[in-house]
Write a protein that holds these residues in place. Structure first.
Motif, PDB file in Angstrom:
ATOM      1  N   LEU A   1       0.829  -1.206   0.000  1.00  0.00           N
ATOM      2  CA  LEU A   1       0.000   0.000   0.000  1.00  0.00           C
ATOM      3  C   LEU A   1       0.861   1.252   0.000  1.00  0.00           C
ATOM      4  O   LEU A   1       0.591   2.217  -0.731  1.00  0.00           O
ATOM      5  CB  LEU A   1      -0.942  -0.008   1.205  1.00  0.00           C
ATOM      6  CG  LEU A   1      -2.050  -1.073   1.189  1.00  0.00           C
ATOM      7  CD1 LEU A   1      -2.780  -1.107   2.521  1.00  0.00           C
ATOM      8  CD2 LEU A   1      -3.023  -0.812   0.058  1.00  0.00           C
TER       9      LEU A   1
ATOM     10  N   SER B   1      -6.965   7.381  13.344  1.00  0.00           N
ATOM     11  CA  SER B   1      -6.429   6.053  13.021  1.00  0.00           C
ATOM     12  C   SER B   1      -5.504   5.558  14.122  1.00  0.00           C
ATOM     13  O   SER B   1      -5.584   4.391  14.545  1.00  0.00           O
ATOM     14  CB  SER B   1      -5.687   6.096  11.684  1.00  0.00           C
ATOM     15  OG  SER B   1      -6.557   6.414  10.625  1.00  0.00           O
TER      16      SER B   1
ATOM     17  N   ILE C   1     -12.828   5.597   8.595  1.00  0.00           N
ATOM     18  CA  ILE C   1     -13.459   5.312   7.297  1.00  0.00           C
ATOM     19  C   ILE C   1     -14.293   6.507   6.837  1.00  0.00           C
ATOM     20  O   ILE C   1     -14.257   6.902   5.660  1.00  0.00           O
ATOM     21  CB  ILE C   1     -14.330   4.044   7.405  1.00  0.00           C
ATOM     22  CG1 ILE C   1     -13.482   2.834   7.812  1.00  0.00           C
ATOM     23  CG2 ILE C   1     -15.058   3.772   6.094  1.00  0.00           C
ATOM     24  CD1 ILE C   1     -14.285   1.573   8.050  1.00  0.00           C
TER      25      ILE C   1
ATOM     26  N   TYR D   1      -8.212   6.462  -1.082  1.00  0.00           N
ATOM     27  CA  TYR D   1      -8.507   5.271  -0.289  1.00  0.00           C
ATOM     28  C   TYR D   1      -7.277   4.380  -0.096  1.00  0.00           C
ATOM     29  O   TYR D   1      -7.034   3.886   1.021  1.00  0.00           O
ATOM     30  CB  TYR D   1      -9.641   4.477  -0.949  1.00  0.00           C
ATOM     31  CG  TYR D   1     -10.935   5.239  -0.991  1.00  0.00           C
ATOM     32  CD1 TYR D   1     -11.639   5.497   0.176  1.00  0.00           C
ATOM     33  CD2 TYR D   1     -11.458   5.715  -2.191  1.00  0.00           C
ATOM     34  CE1 TYR D   1     -12.833   6.205   0.157  1.00  0.00           C
ATOM     35  CE2 TYR D   1     -12.649   6.422  -2.230  1.00  0.00           C
ATOM     36  CZ  TYR D   1     -13.335   6.668  -1.046  1.00  0.00           C
ATOM     37  OH  TYR D   1     -14.506   7.374  -1.072  1.00  0.00           O
TER      38      TYR D   1
ATOM     39  N   CYS E   1      -4.845   6.073   2.373  1.00  0.00           N
ATOM     40  CA  CYS E   1      -5.424   6.083   3.722  1.00  0.00           C
ATOM     41  C   CYS E   1      -5.427   4.684   4.332  1.00  0.00           C
ATOM     42  O   CYS E   1      -5.151   4.517   5.532  1.00  0.00           O
ATOM     43  CB  CYS E   1      -6.846   6.641   3.673  1.00  0.00           C
ATOM     44  SG  CYS E   1      -6.935   8.432   3.420  1.00  0.00           S
ATOM     45  N   LEU E   2      -5.728   3.671   3.521  1.00  0.00           N
ATOM     46  CA  LEU E   2      -5.670   2.298   4.027  1.00  0.00           C
ATOM     47  C   LEU E   2      -4.252   1.938   4.424  1.00  0.00           C
ATOM     48  O   LEU E   2      -4.028   1.276   5.452  1.00  0.00           O
ATOM     49  CB  LEU E   2      -6.197   1.336   2.967  1.00  0.00           C
ATOM     50  CG  LEU E   2      -6.191  -0.157   3.345  1.00  0.00           C
ATOM     51  CD1 LEU E   2      -7.048  -0.401   4.586  1.00  0.00           C
ATOM     52  CD2 LEU E   2      -6.681  -1.012   2.183  1.00  0.00           C
TER      53      LEU E   2
ATOM     54  N   VAL F   1      -3.090   0.751   8.199  1.00  0.00           N
ATOM     55  CA  VAL F   1      -2.371  -0.508   8.444  1.00  0.00           C
ATOM     56  C   VAL F   1      -1.033  -0.234   9.129  1.00  0.00           C
ATOM     57  O   VAL F   1      -0.629  -0.971  10.050  1.00  0.00           O
ATOM     58  CB  VAL F   1      -2.164  -1.270   7.123  1.00  0.00           C
ATOM     59  CG1 VAL F   1      -1.291  -2.496   7.344  1.00  0.00           C
ATOM     60  CG2 VAL F   1      -3.505  -1.694   6.534  1.00  0.00           C
TER      61      VAL F   1
END
Length: 561
Positions: free
Chosen positions: A137, A433, A455, A489, A492-493, A497
């Motif tokens: 990612l 987060s 989210i 997205y 941000c993911l 993580v």
């Protein structure tokens, strides 16, 4: 605008100009600029660079002179940067060698055995998959930014352009910590392996080994390999490159040999239970935190971006190739190791050699142990190669004294910010987060209650911050650049993580990380902010630039804030 938030325009432009401009051409361009002070276009033969203020028919002569003087300062700074940039000599093969050589090391030779024995058992490969997803990612963001901003410094350069000086300074501190810790950890691991190899394989006397292992946490062999690799870097870049290429691919062939040997000796009974009850899912996640250390190094490719040939193509491609090779080797090696020996019997220090011995294949054990000793120092070498490049980038900015930052930088450069809305939402996303991940890891299932908050913020960024051209400039509108899909997205993911993996650490480790970052902030305001030599972006109009047929040309007026 606060000085620690200013973003210098020449950081975006310097490497793209440098790609077509060699030293002799820059000298000719500077002589032309001195003889024609009013001409804001420099002809470099292969490409031309133009940066001028718009003419709005303003009759105020003083303001025109101020515009002209500030432009000359901007242009002279850009020329000075080009004079000091290293030559581009690293091919795609060299970049992949640096990425693979800097990544594969203790991850296979040490961490596989440690994770299998202490954290995840036969599910070690799942830990590698989880950490590999996190690396992938962030790797997408690195791939795009490295091609668009091929400047020495990796995440530091991206943060400087997108977020400003203070985030960049903190990022540089984190990169220094990353490469120093990874290099020193591998050096220490190598020193221990040398002593063990001499004791077991060569039966060296204990009197001699007591010199190499005096105790009290002292490791003379780790010090020796650090000194030798430093001298090799000082000897010359080409020599370092040849050594890196050679030992990297020797190491890859060694890993393939160990993996194939493990599958030949594979016993399916050793894979049950897949997830040992004493470890559970928490052990797999704890193993993913340790295994993520094995991915440190793929971003080393970005730190040598200033020396890459055809960087807009080779840098993203090298990052993707590196991650694919490394992830495949890690997962395959983990499965072969736990299939060759039951996880409770695997050595946490020397997994593969001891596993071969347990299967009575002594020659393979000796070859593996010797190969580990011979190839591990290349990781230390690459860690030392990276440091001067990072400090070179900081020194050019006059402020010399990781993954999440890079993801934030990409979102800032790809999404439009109205009234600083994007920056506020990103700050809120990072805070929520981190808090969510800490609750999930240290409080329990109650943390799932606030999971929808990050989210929601990511979706709000997508809805309220429309896509924009890269950095509000036409400079990077070109099909040849790698583009990260599904922004914001994917970044941000990746950030979420990364925070989740950080949250698996102890509170003491997280506290040390916060203290280290706080020291970086103090040093910036005590030294960096007052010694910087770069000129930031002001809220004024600049000329827009574009890339056409490999040439940087002037197009139209635009506002860059």
């Amino acid at each position: 605008m606060r000085p620690w938030l200013k973003k210098p325009l020449w950081v975006v432009l310097q490497e793209d100009c440098g790609q077509q401009i060699n030293t002799s051409e820059v000298e000719l361009h500077q002589r032309s600029s001195r003889t024609q002070q009013d001409d804001t276009t420099g002809d470099t033969g292969e490409g031309e660079f133009s940066l001028e203020y718009p003419n709005d028919d303003d009759d105020d002569q003083a303001e025109e002179e101020d515009h002209h003087n500030q432009h000359q300062l901007q242009q002279n700074q850009t020329h000075n940067i080009h004079d000091s940039l290293p030559s581009r000599h690293l091919s795609l093969f060299d970049l992949v060698s640096i990425g693979v050589g800097g990544t594969i090391g203790s991850g296979i030779f040490v961490l596989n055995g440690l994770i299998a024995h202490s954290y995840a058992g036969p599910a070690t490969f799942i830990s590698w998959i989880v950490s590999g997803i996190a690396a992938l990612l962030s790797g997408c963001c690195y791939a795009e930014l490295s091609g668009r901003i091929p400047s020495a410094g990796s995440s530091y350069a991206y943060a400087f352009v997108a977020l400003g000086e203070l985030p960049a300074f903190i990022t540089a501190f984190m990169l220094t910590l990353e490469f120093i810790l990874s290099g020193s950890a591998v050096a220490r691991s190598w020193g221990d392996k040398v002593v063990e190899w001499l004791r077991v394989e060569l039966s060296v006397s204990e009197e001699f080994l007591s010199i190499l292992e005096p105790g009290y946490g002292i490791n003379p062999m780790a010090c020796l390999v650090s000194i030798v690799t430093t001298l090799l870097v000082l000897w010359g870049v080409k020599e370092s490159k040849l050594v890196t290429d050679f030992f990297t691919w020797i190491k890859v062939f060694l890993v393939i040999f160990m993996t194939v040997g493990g599958f030949i000796l594979f016993n399916p009974a050793n894979m049950t239970p897949l997830v040992p009850p004493e470890f559970g899912a928490a052990g797999i996640l704890r193993g993913s935190v340790s295994s993520f250390f094995g991915y440190l190094g793929f971003d080393a490719v970005c730190c040598v971006a200033g020396e890459a040939i055809n960087p807009e193509r080779n840098l993203p491609l090298s990052i993707v190739i590196t991650l694919c090779i490394v992830t495949f080797l890690y997962i395959a090696a983990a499965i072969s190791l736990v299939g060759m020996q039951y996880y409770t019997d695997i050595s946490p220090e020397s997994g593969f050699p001891e596993a071969f011995k347990s299967n009575n294949v002594e020659w393979a054990a000796q070859l593996t142990a010797a190969g580990e000793v011979a190839t591990l120092p290349v990781v230390v070498l690459i860690s030392i190669i990276i440091q001067p490049r990072l400090q070179f980038a900081m020194a050019n900015d006059g402020i010399l004294v990781a993954f999440t930052i890079t993801n934030c930088s990409l979102v800032v450069m790809r999404r439009e910010s109205l009234n600083h809305r994007l920056e506020k939402l990103l700050a809120l996303f990072n805070a929520s987060s981190f808090f969510t991940c800490m609750m999930l890891s240290h409080v329990g299932h109650i943390g799932w209650i606030i999971t929808p908050l990050p989210i929601y913020i990511a979706c709000k960024i997508s809805r309220t911050c429309p896509p924009t051209s890269f950095g509000n400039t036409q400079l990077y509108r070109h099909d040849k650049y790698f583009t990260t899909p599904m922004v914001p997205y994917v970044p941000c993911l990746g950030m979420f993580v990364n925070y989740f993996l950080i949250a698996q650490l102890s509170m003491f480790g997280i506290g040390c990380l916060v203290i280290y970052a706080s020291v970086a902030v103090v040093l910036y305001f005590a030294y960096g902010s007052c010694k910087k030599t770069t000129r930031g972006w002001d809220d004024r109009q600049y000329s827009q630039v574009d890339v056409k047929d490999g040439r940087i040309i002037h197009t139209a007026n635009a506002v860059i804030t």
